[in-house]
Write a protein that holds these residues in place. Sequence first.
Motif, PDB file in Angstrom:
ATOM      1  N   GLY A 200      59.194 -82.474 -47.957  1.00  0.00           N
ATOM      2  CA  GLY A 200      59.131 -82.751 -46.743  1.00  0.00           C
ATOM      3  C   GLY A 200      58.223 -81.935 -45.736  1.00  0.00           C
ATOM      4  N   TYR A 201      56.996 -81.640 -46.298  1.00  0.00           N
ATOM      5  CA  TYR A 201      55.948 -80.753 -45.655  1.00  0.00           C
ATOM      6  C   TYR A 201      55.471 -81.744 -44.498  1.00  0.00           C
ATOM      7  CZ  TYR A 201      51.618 -78.169 -44.821  1.00  0.00           C
ATOM      8  OH  TYR A 201      50.727 -77.499 -44.260  1.00  0.00           O
ATOM      9  N   GLY A 202      54.949 -82.561 -44.842  1.00  0.00           N
ATOM     10  CA  GLY A 202      54.362 -83.769 -43.741  1.00  0.00           C
ATOM     11  C   GLY A 202      55.166 -84.229 -42.567  1.00  0.00           C
ATOM     12  N   GLU A 203      56.573 -84.439 -42.886  1.00  0.00           N
ATOM     13  CA  GLU A 203      57.669 -84.752 -41.955  1.00  0.00           C
ATOM     14  C   GLU A 203      57.773 -83.461 -41.003  1.00  0.00           C
ATOM     15  OE1 GLU A 203      60.321 -86.909 -39.682  1.00  0.00           O
ATOM     16  OE2 GLU A 203      58.547 -87.444 -40.958  1.00  0.00           O
ATOM     17  N   PHE A 204      57.886 -82.404 -41.707  1.00  0.00           N
ATOM     18  CA  PHE A 204      58.025 -81.166 -40.929  1.00  0.00           C
ATOM     19  C   PHE A 204      56.841 -80.819 -39.970  1.00  0.00           C
ATOM     20  CE2 PHE A 204      56.715 -76.617 -41.025  1.00  0.00           C
ATOM     21  CZ  PHE A 204      57.674 -75.837 -40.518  1.00  0.00           C
ATOM     22  N   LYS A 205      55.591 -81.173 -40.354  1.00  0.00           N
ATOM     23  CA  LYS A 205      54.418 -80.847 -39.061  1.00  0.00           C
ATOM     24  C   LYS A 205      54.828 -81.902 -38.158  1.00  0.00           C
ATOM     25  CE  LYS A 205      51.273 -81.325 -42.390  1.00  0.00           C
ATOM     26  NZ  LYS A 205      49.924 -81.153 -43.017  1.00  0.00           N
ATOM     27  N   ARG A 206      55.174 -83.164 -38.324  1.00  0.00           N
ATOM     28  CA  ARG A 206      55.353 -83.954 -37.336  1.00  0.00           C
ATOM     29  C   ARG A 206      56.380 -83.803 -36.312  1.00  0.00           C
ATOM     30  NH1 ARG A 206      53.649 -87.444 -41.855  1.00  0.00           N
ATOM     31  NH2 ARG A 206      55.709 -87.611 -42.563  1.00  0.00           N
ATOM     32  N   ARG A 207      57.642 -83.268 -36.891  1.00  0.00           N
ATOM     33  CA  ARG A 207      58.722 -82.957 -36.202  1.00  0.00           C
ATOM     34  C   ARG A 207      58.496 -81.589 -35.075  1.00  0.00           C
ATOM     35  NH1 ARG A 207      64.258 -82.970 -39.855  1.00  0.00           N
ATOM     36  NH2 ARG A 207      65.068 -83.084 -37.408  1.00  0.00           N
ATOM     37  N   LEU A 208      57.640 -80.824 -35.687  1.00  0.00           N
ATOM     38  CA  LEU A 208      57.259 -79.773 -34.923  1.00  0.00           C
ATOM     39  C   LEU A 208      56.281 -80.144 -33.797  1.00  0.00           C
ATOM     40  CD1 LEU A 208      55.996 -77.113 -37.625  1.00  0.00           C
ATOM     41  CD2 LEU A 208      58.204 -77.173 -36.285  1.00  0.00           C
ATOM     42  N   THR A 209      55.311 -81.316 -34.036  1.00  0.00           N
ATOM     43  CA  THR A 209      54.458 -81.782 -33.131  1.00  0.00           C
ATOM     44  C   THR A 209      55.327 -82.515 -31.964  1.00  0.00           C
ATOM     45  OG1 THR A 209      52.660 -81.738 -34.383  1.00  0.00           O
ATOM     46  CG2 THR A 209      52.517 -83.061 -32.472  1.00  0.00           C
ATOM     47  N   ALA A 210      56.260 -83.400 -32.524  1.00  0.00           N
ATOM     48  CA  ALA A 210      57.011 -84.139 -31.684  1.00  0.00           C
ATOM     49  C   ALA A 210      58.022 -83.160 -30.538  1.00  0.00           C
ATOM     50  CB  ALA A 210      57.873 -85.076 -32.334  1.00  0.00           C
ATOM     51  N   ALA A 211      58.276 -82.023 -31.103  1.00  0.00           N
ATOM     52  CA  ALA A 211      59.148 -81.245 -30.416  1.00  0.00           C
ATOM     53  C   ALA A 211      58.515 -80.368 -29.312  1.00  0.00           C
ATOM     54  CB  ALA A 211      59.993 -80.197 -31.255  1.00  0.00           C
ATOM     55  N   GLY A 212      57.152 -80.362 -29.228  1.00  0.00           N
ATOM     56  CA  GLY A 212      56.085 -79.729 -28.472  1.00  0.00           C
ATOM     57  C   GLY A 212      56.094 -78.358 -28.879  1.00  0.00           C
TER      58      GLY A 212
END
Length: 502
Positions: A200-212
């Motif tokens: 889930g590394y790619g999804e992890f980065k996307r979720r961090l970005t989406a959370a601000g």
Amino acid sequence: MPRIDLITATPLASAIKRKSWIAIVFLVIEYLIKVAAIGIVPENRKTGSSFAWLMLILFVPVIGLPLFLLLGSPYVRGRRHKLQGEMNDLITSQAKTHPLSEQYTRDIPGVDSIVAANRRLASLPLVTGRNEGLHGTYDDAIREMARAVDEARSTVHVEFYIMAWDDTTDVFFTALADAVKRGVTVRLLFDHIGTRGYPGYGEFKRRLTAAGIQWHPMMPIDLLHGRWRRPDLRNHRKLLVIDGRRGFMGSQNMIDSGYLKPKHARVGRHWKDLNIEVTGPIVDSLSAVFAIDWYTETNEAVPFEAYDPDDDVASSDRHDGAFQLVPSGPGFPTEPNLRMFVSLMHRAQHKLIITSPYFIPEDSLLTAITTAAYRGVEVELFVSEQADQFMVQHAQRSYYATLLDAGVKIYLYPKPTVLHAKHFTVDDEISVIGSSNMDMRSFALDYEIMLLGFGASLASELRTIQDGYRSASRLLTREAWSKEPWYRRYVDNVMRLTSDLQ
């Protein structure tokens, strides 16, 4: 006698001659490499490491030389080295020893010089602080960090070697996302190589970005953008700072205790860690370490001082100990963590209790531990019965005979649990806890942080933790060890050699 055709023989002779010259050239080059290696490899390198590299280069030069050129230097160069030096000078000039801190060390002989050496080698001073508690239950520790984040008002600084947004850590990352919604600035660092290998590394980065959340990988390797460095130099630190006033640090990564690996799930393997929560001026030291790492990766300067030492002079009841944070890693060629460990172990008079998941001691550390035992100090070592890494497990085992012969009590924490906590106590009055293993990697190749503590509160809590380890562990006897089969000891010794390739 048959007649030799000189016309056909000449090209054959020429081909043989050319091949002979090529072989001679390669032989000369090989010997030049070996001769050069004998004079170059030992420069500023420990003897054991020098011999290990020389053996590899001399016996298998086609493999040894490229590996040495890629991995041979244990220190960072260029911009990172320059920044580390500049920030060390800045911290030394700005961070002050807390006026009340020395009262905690006044009656402990010999520690003033160790504190002074730590300051000289790693820049950070001795200050006061409060131990708000040790967190030794994996999921509870994550929930406690989430609770602290829920109370954040201005900033949250997060730095872990390994991170994953999974079912276990969701409570923590959700707290970070909620903090951003409240207007809190959240900065987050994770080690690039340490984290990217988990699901889930790619999804992890996307979720961090989406959370601000403002996030960056540490020590990144990105060839497409011209970012390259030695792949074995990593940032292994684990810390969390809330509003510059409350901090957490220890051995635990921000990922499920089974590390999301099917092989661990099949055998029921989980990690057992230990973290400490602190408040008071010591949090400034944690903030300083984060500020350096953040600036190194982003070129953005963030403040790291929230306490004025003079503010707390009249309120000693707010503090229950003196603390000194000791950072180390490739930016610190003097290996501050190793020197502190060795100095404290030589200072031990009555009791030395060590917990280390990857125990592959450097020669001076092994000598300090065994000498303490020979001096009559009660020495206990807690390690996992079975480590999660084959090479480490066998290299660690290769030291057991020497330790047992010196009188060290070795306790094996039962598998499949990996005892991943990293701490030790000296004479029930000096405590050390943090991210550093007792192996060559943590002394030279990984960025680490260790907290040196003086005060009854921390020592007492660690003693309770150690008592729990002892009751759950099996004592390894010299008789039992002597019955180990020869082929396991052979593998142990071979793996021991690889530990010096740094």
